[in-house]
Design an enzyme around this catalytic site. Structure first.
Site, mmCIF file in Angstrom:
data_model
loop_
_atom_site.group_PDB
_atom_site.id
_atom_site.type_symbol
_atom_site.label_atom_id
_atom_site.label_comp_id
_atom_site.label_asym_id
_atom_site.label_seq_id
_atom_site.Cartn_x
_atom_site.Cartn_y
_atom_site.Cartn_z
ATOM 1 C CD GLN A 107 16.975 -31.991 23.818
ATOM 2 O OE1 GLN A 107 16.034 -31.518 23.211
ATOM 3 N NE2 GLN A 107 16.821 -32.579 24.977
ATOM 4 C CG HIS B 94 13.905 -34.477 20.007
ATOM 5 N ND1 HIS B 94 12.658 -35.028 20.032
ATOM 6 C CD2 HIS B 94 14.297 -34.347 21.293
ATOM 7 C CE1 HIS B 94 12.289 -35.222 21.296
ATOM 8 N NE2 HIS B 94 13.264 -34.823 22.079
ATOM 9 C CG HIS C 115 15.220 -29.786 27.765
ATOM 10 N ND1 HIS C 115 15.142 -29.894 26.391
ATOM 11 C CD2 HIS C 115 13.980 -30.052 28.238
ATOM 12 C CE1 HIS C 115 13.895 -30.229 26.059
ATOM 13 N NE2 HIS C 115 13.172 -30.315 27.151
ATOM 14 C CG ASP D 238 11.610 -35.390 27.010
ATOM 15 O OD1 ASP D 238 11.374 -34.182 27.125
ATOM 16 O OD2 ASP D 238 12.617 -35.847 26.437
ATOM 17 C CG HIS E 107 -11.348 9.179 31.327
ATOM 18 N ND1 HIS E 107 -11.745 9.294 30.019
ATOM 19 C CD2 HIS E 107 -10.777 7.941 31.427
ATOM 20 C CE1 HIS E 107 -11.415 8.183 29.361
ATOM 21 N NE2 HIS E 107 -10.834 7.350 30.190
#
Lengths: 430, 430
Positions: free
Chosen positions: B259, B262, B328, B361, B420
């Site tokens: 992670q 990234h 995640h 992923d 209405h």
């Protein structure tokens, strides 16, 4: 009111102009709203008291006075006629039943490689419901916004409603109680949205804010989006009526005006294949406008944005409907279900000659919060899905990982993400 | 990396600070983006050619040169190794199967009053997929964004990908072809978003735009929202790993770093009940950082935003997970399904010790486009639902209207909407 005819040479250009007309003027209130939100974030309840005095014309004694008590709701609703409460109850029951049927099922899928894949739906913890004050404070909207949240399983439903001069609308409170609203606050405007999004000492923050409001409320929702979820910003209302000549022109005329009476920016469009019927409806509209209490508003809407479109056949009509992607669609044709099958883009459809759109505004069951301004091309009406979200899941054994892991390693390496590749590769056998 | 301990007196404050830390700096590009969108709306293809020369460093010969031809895709993808294409194909198949299982069913409900209520799902007509250029141009993201659209039944999937210097990424093109993308344009930035939303002479407009991008792309999506639908604006990625001491500390360490690699704003958090195991994982992280190609990025993320939280029991851990609402979540516990049942807020969960997040992923099947920054409290990952919308419908006979119409009349009159009320009342018997 414009008259268009698909057989006229100018039709394509005229229809394109109809599609492109922006019916709403947007006012820029960004800076004012940003200042109010900053104030509420910095000063909490004190800012809410100040804003309420400034904008709503009454001065709460303290933060506790912003919350409407059970006793106040009971007192305010005591005078409502039994017949009206019964109507509210019928509406609530039917809305509950329809939205309960929308609830989706969880997934758990075994798959060929030996993994299990799944998807779980969970309700949001807390939702904020904005209800406009004054004339646009509609009990039906309280039911339509709150019931799907409660059916979804949302535990906290906090409603904010401005009370100009401190006065509450009894039927709105009755609707809130019936719909399962858990907290009612007499606050409004951007300050209410800020309080719901960020929380104050006396108001706990929510996860999503729904409900209509003025330009300040809409802009405040835009600005807090990301911190919380929001619903879409509704534009002026619209209806398209497809009707053949076997219908009563007066029924169609009143259906068009039921849309037009909302406000001057509303739009009502009739599509028919019969020129004589179109004339009869147009004449009936003029006659009805003379007796309608909101005739001035409806007339203005009809003159500015109304349209009658003459088609050569119904296939042509369905194609126009898909380009208009109307919020409301009445299908007053001999086989309305077959007609519905041709419609790809519409918020809500009303089938047959005994199904005016107003039935759906109150008691039919489906939601009356619907995508406007051609957004039905990509958006949907409010539903239980707005108050649920999904967690997907994957369960893998050593064998499952061995079956598909090498492909993950290859793709991760191709993307240059070595830790990704390694987190899979380390667990592979040998 | 921060170490927190639920039994420490300072824990509540430290955890609140962890929750409130904004990991992303946002740049203000509103005005620049508004100018680009205005230019594309006014000048169409000519503006796209100018912007591409200005921002992407190459000059297309004409508007036709913006579209990537089938022959170009074939030529560019010819050199991709068979093993990599097979991995892409396995991923695509599995993503297809999972998303097909998500497809919801239409409703048609007879009801006690004799009406029929229904809900139809329809696919959007056309979708735009934005794919970043350069290093962040990930083939896996093309699969994850395009396949749900195709499974939903979207007929047109138009992809825009900037090509700095005119160069295309072959594996991205292969993914586009495999996923069913119908048009590929080598344009990027705010100009690509504007072209997809408003259309030009050579690019037809779409109804919704999805896919990640830089600050200009994100702001452009915000600005075209309403004209078209958009997906949520993703923030930095994050993982929370719940692991007991029976796990291999090195596996957990690499999962955290997958992670962290990234970008520097990513966040990896370990929650465990065993202090010795926490130490072992922390040591393994340091060892892995020394050999990881993207170790500098991952190390920066780990030092700035990483955390290890020691809990007294797993119930405490689940409560923290629900407050973190992570994108995640790895559940490396003896009974991960029981653990999942305690989780209300997470984008995607990975169950067991053989299920690293990286599997999801690429090849597991569920989508990897997921809600970040605690938005899993109210938002979900990308799915077929993003490419479908609902039309609700009501069918009423004269008898059905007679049963519920009077309640609609009562409520419409209470709201002061006489047209209405009248549109229903006119159709009631007698």
């Amino acid at each position: 009111m414009k008259r268009l005819d698909t057989s006229a040479p100018a039709f394509a250009a005229e229809f394109a102009a109809l599609l492109d007309t922006a019916r709403e003027t947007t006012s820029r209130v960004d800076a004012a709203v940003a200042a109010i939100i900053a104030e509420v974030r910095a000063r909490g309840d004190a800012a809410l008291l100040d804003c309420t005095a400034r904008f709503d014309g009454w001065t709460p004694a303290d933060a506790a006075a912003l919350r409407v008590t059970e006793a106040e709701i009971a007192a305010a609703t005591a005078g409502i006629p039994a017949e009206l409460l019964a109507a509210l109850d019928l509406a609530a029951e039917r809305i509950e039943r329809f939205h309960a049927a929308q609830k989706p099922a969880d997934l758990a899928l075994p798959d060929p490689a030996g993994l299990t894949l799944g998807m779980r739906w969970n309700a949001l913890d807390a939702v904020g419901l904005y209800v406009p004050g004054g004339k646009a404070s509609y009990p039906s909207s309280v039911l339509m916004n709150a019931i799907p949240a409660r059916v979804a399983g949302v535990a906290r439903i906090a409603m904010a409603v401005p009370c100009p001069g401190g006065v509450l609308n009894p039927l709105v409170l009755a609707a809130a109680r019936r719909a399962g609203v858990t907290e009612v606050y007499r606050i409004g405007g951007a300050q209410a949205v800020a309080a719901l999004a960020w929380g104050t000492a006396s108001i706990a923050p929510v996860d999503r804010i729904v409900g209509p409001g003025n330009a300040y409320v809409a802009e405040a929702k835009r600005q807090v989006f990301g911190r919380v979820g929001i619903d879409s910003i509704a534009g002026p209302s619209e209806v398209v009526v497809l009707a053949d000549a076997t219908n009563d022109p007066r029924h169609v005329a009143v259906d068009l005006l039921a849309q037009a009476e909302h406000d001057e920016s509303a739009q009502a469009i009739l599509i028919t294949e019969d020129a004589g019927f179109a004339d009869a409806v147009a004449a009936a509209v003029e006659a009805e406008l003379k007796v309608l209490p909101r005739g001035a508003i409806a007339g203005e809407s009809w003159r500015r944005h109304g349209a009658v479109i003459l088609v050569r056949d119904w296939a042509e009509a369905f194609a126009l409907v898909n380009r208009l992607a109307p919020e409301h669609l009445q299908l007053m044709l001999p086989d309305p279900r077959a007609a519905l099958a041709e419609v790809r883009h519409a918020g809500a459809a009303f089938l047959g000659r005994y199904c005016p759109e107003a039935l759906g505004d109150y008691v039919a069951g489906p939601n009356h919060v619907l995508p406007t301004g051609r957004t039905a091309r990509f958006a949907s009406g409010l539903s239980v899905f707005d108050f649920l979200k999904r967690t997907t899941w994957v369960e893998a054994s050593a064998e499952g990982l061995a079956a598909i892991g090498p492909a993950a390693v290859a793709l991760a390496e191709a993307e240059g993400l070595q830790a990704h590749a390694r987190s899979v590769a380390l667990r592979l056998p040998g």
